[in-house]
Scaffold this motif. Structure first.
Motif, PDB file in Angstrom:
ATOM      1  N   ALA A  59       0.888  -1.083   0.115  1.00  0.00           N
ATOM      2  CA  ALA A  59       0.112   0.520  -0.058  1.00  0.00           C
ATOM      3  C   ALA A  59       1.115   1.110  -0.143  1.00  0.00           C
ATOM      4  O   ALA A  59       0.294   2.342  -0.662  1.00  0.00           O
ATOM      5  CB  ALA A  59      -0.822  -0.068   0.871  1.00  0.00           C
ATOM      6  N   ALA A  60       2.333   1.408   0.432  1.00  0.00           N
ATOM      7  CA  ALA A  60       3.023   2.450   0.127  1.00  0.00           C
ATOM      8  C   ALA A  60       4.177   2.346  -0.253  1.00  0.00           C
ATOM      9  O   ALA A  60       4.107   3.626  -1.103  1.00  0.00           O
ATOM     10  CB  ALA A  60       3.654   2.192   1.942  1.00  0.00           C
ATOM     11  N   LEU A  61       3.991   1.250  -1.386  1.00  0.00           N
ATOM     12  CA  LEU A  61       4.383   1.559  -2.408  1.00  0.00           C
ATOM     13  C   LEU A  61       3.306   1.637  -3.769  1.00  0.00           C
ATOM     14  O   LEU A  61       3.978   2.457  -4.587  1.00  0.00           O
ATOM     15  CB  LEU A  61       5.049   0.155  -3.098  1.00  0.00           C
ATOM     16  CG  LEU A  61       5.712   0.200  -4.224  1.00  0.00           C
ATOM     17  CD1 LEU A  61       6.751   0.371  -4.239  1.00  0.00           C
ATOM     18  CD2 LEU A  61       6.078  -1.420  -4.704  1.00  0.00           C
ATOM     19  N   TRP A  62       2.036   1.852  -3.363  1.00  0.00           N
ATOM     20  CA  TRP A  62       0.722   2.247  -4.067  1.00  0.00           C
ATOM     21  C   TRP A  62       1.145   3.936  -3.995  1.00  0.00           C
ATOM     22  O   TRP A  62       1.258   4.980  -5.342  1.00  0.00           O
ATOM     23  CB  TRP A  62       0.210   1.821  -4.365  1.00  0.00           C
ATOM     24  CG  TRP A  62      -1.185   1.970  -4.787  1.00  0.00           C
ATOM     25  CD1 TRP A  62      -1.295   1.657  -6.405  1.00  0.00           C
ATOM     26  CD2 TRP A  62      -2.110   3.199  -4.912  1.00  0.00           C
ATOM     27  NE1 TRP A  62      -2.120   2.679  -7.113  1.00  0.00           N
ATOM     28  CE2 TRP A  62      -2.939   3.263  -5.634  1.00  0.00           C
ATOM     29  CE3 TRP A  62      -2.796   3.972  -3.358  1.00  0.00           C
ATOM     30  CZ2 TRP A  62      -4.215   4.172  -6.113  1.00  0.00           C
ATOM     31  CZ3 TRP A  62      -3.872   4.707  -3.208  1.00  0.00           C
ATOM     32  CH2 TRP A  62      -4.226   4.470  -4.856  1.00  0.00           C
ATOM     33  N   PHE A  63       1.195   4.585  -2.542  1.00  0.00           N
ATOM     34  CA  PHE A  63       0.802   5.610  -2.738  1.00  0.00           C
ATOM     35  C   PHE A  63       2.341   6.285  -2.878  1.00  0.00           C
ATOM     36  O   PHE A  63       1.787   7.298  -3.459  1.00  0.00           O
ATOM     37  CB  PHE A  63       0.396   5.800  -0.990  1.00  0.00           C
ATOM     38  CG  PHE A  63      -0.223   6.237  -0.853  1.00  0.00           C
ATOM     39  CD1 PHE A  63      -1.566   6.543  -0.953  1.00  0.00           C
ATOM     40  CD2 PHE A  63      -1.735   4.752   0.427  1.00  0.00           C
ATOM     41  CE1 PHE A  63      -3.016   6.809  -1.227  1.00  0.00           C
ATOM     42  CE2 PHE A  63      -2.336   4.582   0.311  1.00  0.00           C
ATOM     43  CZ  PHE A  63      -3.419   5.441  -0.279  1.00  0.00           C
ATOM     44  N   TYR A  64       3.445   6.356  -2.810  1.00  0.00           N
ATOM     45  CA  TYR A  64       4.669   6.462  -3.222  1.00  0.00           C
ATOM     46  C   TYR A  64       4.548   6.442  -4.565  1.00  0.00           C
ATOM     47  O   TYR A  64       4.965   7.912  -5.145  1.00  0.00           O
ATOM     48  CB  TYR A  64       6.017   5.475  -2.909  1.00  0.00           C
ATOM     49  CG  TYR A  64       6.865   6.073  -3.505  1.00  0.00           C
ATOM     50  CD1 TYR A  64       7.613   7.750  -3.480  1.00  0.00           C
ATOM     51  CD2 TYR A  64       8.088   5.647  -4.814  1.00  0.00           C
ATOM     52  CE1 TYR A  64       9.204   7.326  -3.516  1.00  0.00           C
ATOM     53  CE2 TYR A  64       8.255   5.996  -5.252  1.00  0.00           C
ATOM     54  CZ  TYR A  64       9.364   6.845  -4.338  1.00  0.00           C
ATOM     55  OH  TYR A  64      10.556   7.657  -4.999  1.00  0.00           O
ATOM     56  N   GLN A  65       4.213   5.741  -5.668  1.00  0.00           N
ATOM     57  CA  GLN A  65       4.083   5.698  -7.225  1.00  0.00           C
ATOM     58  C   GLN A  65       3.001   6.642  -6.973  1.00  0.00           C
ATOM     59  O   GLN A  65       3.048   7.059  -8.493  1.00  0.00           O
ATOM     60  CB  GLN A  65       4.081   4.636  -7.144  1.00  0.00           C
ATOM     61  CG  GLN A  65       5.015   3.273  -7.591  1.00  0.00           C
ATOM     62  CD  GLN A  65       5.003   2.444  -7.831  1.00  0.00           C
ATOM     63  OE1 GLN A  65       4.133   1.722  -8.370  1.00  0.00           O
ATOM     64  NE2 GLN A  65       6.720   1.847  -8.096  1.00  0.00           N
ATOM     65  N   ALA A  66       1.604   6.524  -6.890  1.00  0.00           N
ATOM     66  CA  ALA A  66       0.689   7.334  -7.801  1.00  0.00           C
ATOM     67  C   ALA A  66       1.131   9.315  -7.132  1.00  0.00           C
ATOM     68  O   ALA A  66       0.426   9.811  -7.968  1.00  0.00           O
ATOM     69  CB  ALA A  66      -0.680   7.130  -6.682  1.00  0.00           C
ATOM     70  N   GLY A  67       2.014   9.260  -5.740  1.00  0.00           N
ATOM     71  CA  GLY A  67       2.245  10.602  -6.289  1.00  0.00           C
ATOM     72  C   GLY A  67       1.353  11.801  -5.745  1.00  0.00           C
ATOM     73  O   GLY A  67      -0.015  11.089  -5.327  1.00  0.00           O
ATOM     74  N   PRO A  68       1.704  12.872  -5.325  1.00  0.00           N
ATOM     75  CA  PRO A  68       0.868  13.795  -5.038  1.00  0.00           C
ATOM     76  C   PRO A  68      -0.383  14.394  -5.736  1.00  0.00           C
ATOM     77  O   PRO A  68      -0.286  13.300  -6.618  1.00  0.00           O
ATOM     78  CB  PRO A  68       1.306  15.348  -5.034  1.00  0.00           C
ATOM     79  CG  PRO A  68       2.344  14.771  -5.747  1.00  0.00           C
ATOM     80  CD  PRO A  68       2.737  13.529  -5.347  1.00  0.00           C
TER      81      PRO A  68
END
Length: 72
Positions: A59-68
């Motif tokens: 989940a953290a990897l997904w949020f990191y890749q999604a960006g702001p």
């Protein structure tokens, strides 16, 4: 006092798998920042994202890749 019973094998396997996936997610984020050069604007985020991945995993990897969020 009752004797201590070890956890069931499936639960131990699930725990180790979860730790491995979380570690791989943290390494993927660190690799993206260092090897690919995707630097963050704030230096603290170089610590926050990998540490978050250690307990949030993919989940953290997904949020990191999604960006702001992008402005419309």
């Amino acid at each position: 006092m009752e004797p201590h019973h070890p956890p069931p094998p499936w639960l131990e396997a699930l725990g180790w798998t979860s730790l491995a996936v979380a570690g791989a997610s943290a390494l993927a984020i660190v690799g993206n920042m260092t090897l690919r050069g995707y630097r963050q604007r704030m230096w603290i985020m170089h610590l926050v994202y990998p540490i978050t991945a250690l307990y949030w995993g993919p989940a953290a990897l997904w949020f990191y890749q999604a960006g702001p969020p992008k402005a419309a």
